[in-house]
Design an enzyme around this catalytic site. Structure first.
Site, short mmCIF file in Angstrom:
data_model
loop_
_atom_site.label_atom_id
_atom_site.label_comp_id
_atom_site.label_asym_id
_atom_site.label_seq_id
_atom_site.Cartn_x
_atom_site.Cartn_y
_atom_site.Cartn_z
N THR A 1 23.52 -29.89 -18.06
CA THR A 1 23.18 -30.00 -16.64
C THR A 1 24.38 -30.62 -15.95
O THR A 1 24.75 -31.76 -16.22
CB THR A 1 21.95 -30.88 -16.43
OG1 THR A 1 20.88 -30.35 -17.22
CG2 THR A 1 21.54 -30.90 -14.97
N LYS B 1 18.70 -25.38 -11.70
CA LYS B 1 18.35 -26.59 -12.48
C LYS B 1 18.09 -27.76 -11.53
O LYS B 1 17.21 -28.60 -11.78
CB LYS B 1 19.48 -26.91 -13.47
CG LYS B 1 19.30 -28.21 -14.24
CD LYS B 1 18.17 -28.18 -15.26
CE LYS B 1 18.04 -29.53 -15.96
NZ LYS B 1 17.00 -29.56 -16.98
N LYS C 1 21.91 -39.03 -13.59
CA LYS C 1 23.03 -38.11 -13.32
C LYS C 1 22.53 -36.88 -12.57
O LYS C 1 23.08 -36.47 -11.55
CB LYS C 1 23.68 -37.72 -14.66
CG LYS C 1 24.74 -36.67 -14.63
CD LYS C 1 24.35 -35.35 -15.29
CE LYS C 1 23.71 -35.38 -16.63
NZ LYS C 1 23.24 -34.11 -17.15
P1 NAP Z 1 22.75 -36.23 -25.93
O1 NAP Z 1 21.78 -36.47 -27.02
O2 NAP Z 1 23.54 -37.38 -25.37
O3 NAP Z 1 23.76 -35.08 -26.40
C1 NAP Z 1 25.01 -34.81 -25.85
C2 NAP Z 1 25.96 -34.61 -27.01
O4 NAP Z 1 27.23 -34.17 -26.51
C3 NAP Z 1 26.21 -35.93 -27.78
O5 NAP Z 1 26.10 -35.67 -29.15
C4 NAP Z 1 27.62 -36.30 -27.36
O6 NAP Z 1 28.32 -37.02 -28.33
C5 NAP Z 1 28.23 -34.93 -27.16
N1 NAP Z 1 29.40 -35.01 -26.28
C6 NAP Z 1 29.51 -35.61 -25.08
N2 NAP Z 1 30.72 -35.45 -24.57
C7 NAP Z 1 31.41 -34.74 -25.48
C8 NAP Z 1 32.73 -34.27 -25.53
N3 NAP Z 1 33.61 -34.52 -24.54
N4 NAP Z 1 33.11 -33.57 -26.62
C9 NAP Z 1 32.24 -33.34 -27.62
N5 NAP Z 1 30.98 -33.76 -27.63
C10 NAP Z 1 30.58 -34.45 -26.56
O7 NAP Z 1 22.01 -35.55 -24.69
P2 NAP Z 1 20.92 -34.37 -24.67
O8 NAP Z 1 19.59 -34.97 -24.40
O9 NAP Z 1 21.11 -33.45 -25.83
O10 NAP Z 1 21.35 -33.65 -23.30
C11 NAP Z 1 22.52 -32.84 -23.22
C12 NAP Z 1 22.60 -32.25 -21.81
O11 NAP Z 1 21.43 -31.47 -21.55
C13 NAP Z 1 22.66 -33.30 -20.68
O12 NAP Z 1 23.46 -32.83 -19.64
C14 NAP Z 1 21.22 -33.41 -20.25
O13 NAP Z 1 21.12 -33.85 -18.90
C15 NAP Z 1 20.74 -31.98 -20.43
N6 NAP Z 1 19.30 -31.77 -20.71
C16 NAP Z 1 18.62 -32.62 -21.53
C17 NAP Z 1 17.27 -32.37 -21.78
C18 NAP Z 1 16.46 -33.27 -22.67
O14 NAP Z 1 15.22 -33.24 -22.57
N7 NAP Z 1 17.06 -34.06 -23.55
C19 NAP Z 1 16.63 -31.28 -21.19
C20 NAP Z 1 17.36 -30.44 -20.38
C21 NAP Z 1 18.70 -30.68 -20.14
P3 NAP Z 1 27.84 -38.48 -28.87
O15 NAP Z 1 26.82 -38.15 -29.92
O16 NAP Z 1 29.08 -39.13 -29.37
O17 NAP Z 1 27.24 -39.19 -27.67
#
Ligand code: NAP
Length: 306
Positions: A102, A177, A245
């Protein structure tokens, strides 16, 4: 699934709550999958299942025909796509990049334009459905970009989601979104307020959810997150800091459109307070604790603690 698409070599960057499950479905569907994430340990299960690790986005980009990203913030997206070691400078012409993070509509348009200069197609394809939707491959996927790229990506989207649509050119997926997040902003605050009211009225919340979850108020926020609220389960499915965010992006886009969205502003304010109290790493259902702190015989006034 067409044989042409099965021949694609897929890269997946960002193996957090969402990305691990999504990449797992692609691997399970028989694709060759290459992965990179900031913290290598998060790739362990996928590597055991046959995915191939890379130390940089550039190394992954050089061997993949399609790369999907699911990182955290717009600045992460920018680094992964446009940095010297990023996807756009290092992928071969003819490739396709798909950002499912997102992120900002304007950044999606910038990536689309810079990728096009190198003969690479780009889609923005954020998702909704939460950790449950990612695990069960039932995500809603909102896509912006060109139709040919969308059709090329569709078999992959079908492996991860159920409700999938092309909404317009680059940035249209991210705008859609934001529509979704504005709905959720009002809804999650409504669910927290309602369950706080129910608790103060002395009702059994499990029974309340059992009956109203089947009525007009039913939906993911009430049925899944409301249940977690009632059980005191505030573990992250969707991080509060990511929701802040998203609401920040929606609020600035709305402001640029001259819109005054009070429901969104209220949710932003309440989640900001919750974050200040240490809630950033909680799941969004943790907002319920903000409402639990009030009332105590004074009646369940939603703004009684302002
Ligand atoms: P998350 O658990 O924090 O996953 C993000 C992953 O990306 C983490 O493993 C992070 O590494 C990695 N990352 C971040 N920056 C990076 C970079 N520069 N290079 C390589 N890897 C990188 O978050 P999530 O819940 O999966 O959400 C991911 C995205 O989807 C967000 O934008 C969120 O707003 C969106 N989203 C989430 C949901 C939900 O329900 N969770 C639903 C819809 C959309 P680290 O492990 O080191 O932090």
């Amino acid at each position: 699934m067409s044989s042409a698409v099965q021949a694609e070599r897929i890269g997946f960057i960002g193996l957090g709550i969402m990305g691990q499950s999504m990449a797992g479905h692609i691997l399970a569907a028989g694709y060759e999958v290459h992965v990179f994430s900031r913290t290598k340990e998060k790739a362990e299960a996928l590597l055991e299942a046959g995915a191939v690790w890379h130390d940089t986005p550039a190394s992954l980009a050089r061997v993949c025909t399609i790369v999907i990203t699911m990182v955290g913030y717009p600045h992460d997206v920018e680094a992964v796509y446009l940095g010297d070691d990023g996807l756009v400078p290092n992928m071969a012409p003819g490739g396709l990049v798909i950002d499912m993070t997102t992120s900002q509509p304007a950044l999606a348009r910038r990536i689309h334009a810079q990728a096009a200069e190198r003969g690479i197609a780009a889609l923005d394809a954020p998702v909704s459905g939460g950790d449950v939707g990612a695990r069960n491959a039932t995500l809603a996927i909102m896509v912006g970009g060109d139709e040919a790229a969308y059709l090329r990506a569709l078999p992959l989207f079908q492996v991860m989601g159920k409700s999938i649509a092309l909404l317009g050119g680059a940035g249209a997926g991210q705008h859609t979104k934001m529509v979704n997040q504005i709905v959720i902003a009002g809804t999650i605050v409504g669910v927290a307020e309602a369950l706080s009211y129910g608790a103060h009225a002395g009702l059994d919340l499990e029974k309340v959810l059992g009956v109203i979850g089947g009525g007009a108020a039913g939906g993911f926020q009430l049925n899944v997150l409301g249940k977690r609220m009632s059980e005191g389960d505030f573990a992250p499915g969707f991080f509060v800091h990511h929701f802040l965010k998203d609401m920040g992006i929606a609020a600035s886009e709305a402001e640029a459109m001259g819109l005054d969205l009070r429901g969104l502003q209220t949710a932003l304010h309440q989640f900001g307070r919750f974050a200040e109290q240490g809630g950033r790493e909680c799941g969004t259902q943790g907002i319920f604790t903000l409402y639990q702190q009030q009332g105590q015989g004074a009646g369940p006034s939603a703004d009684g603690d302002e």
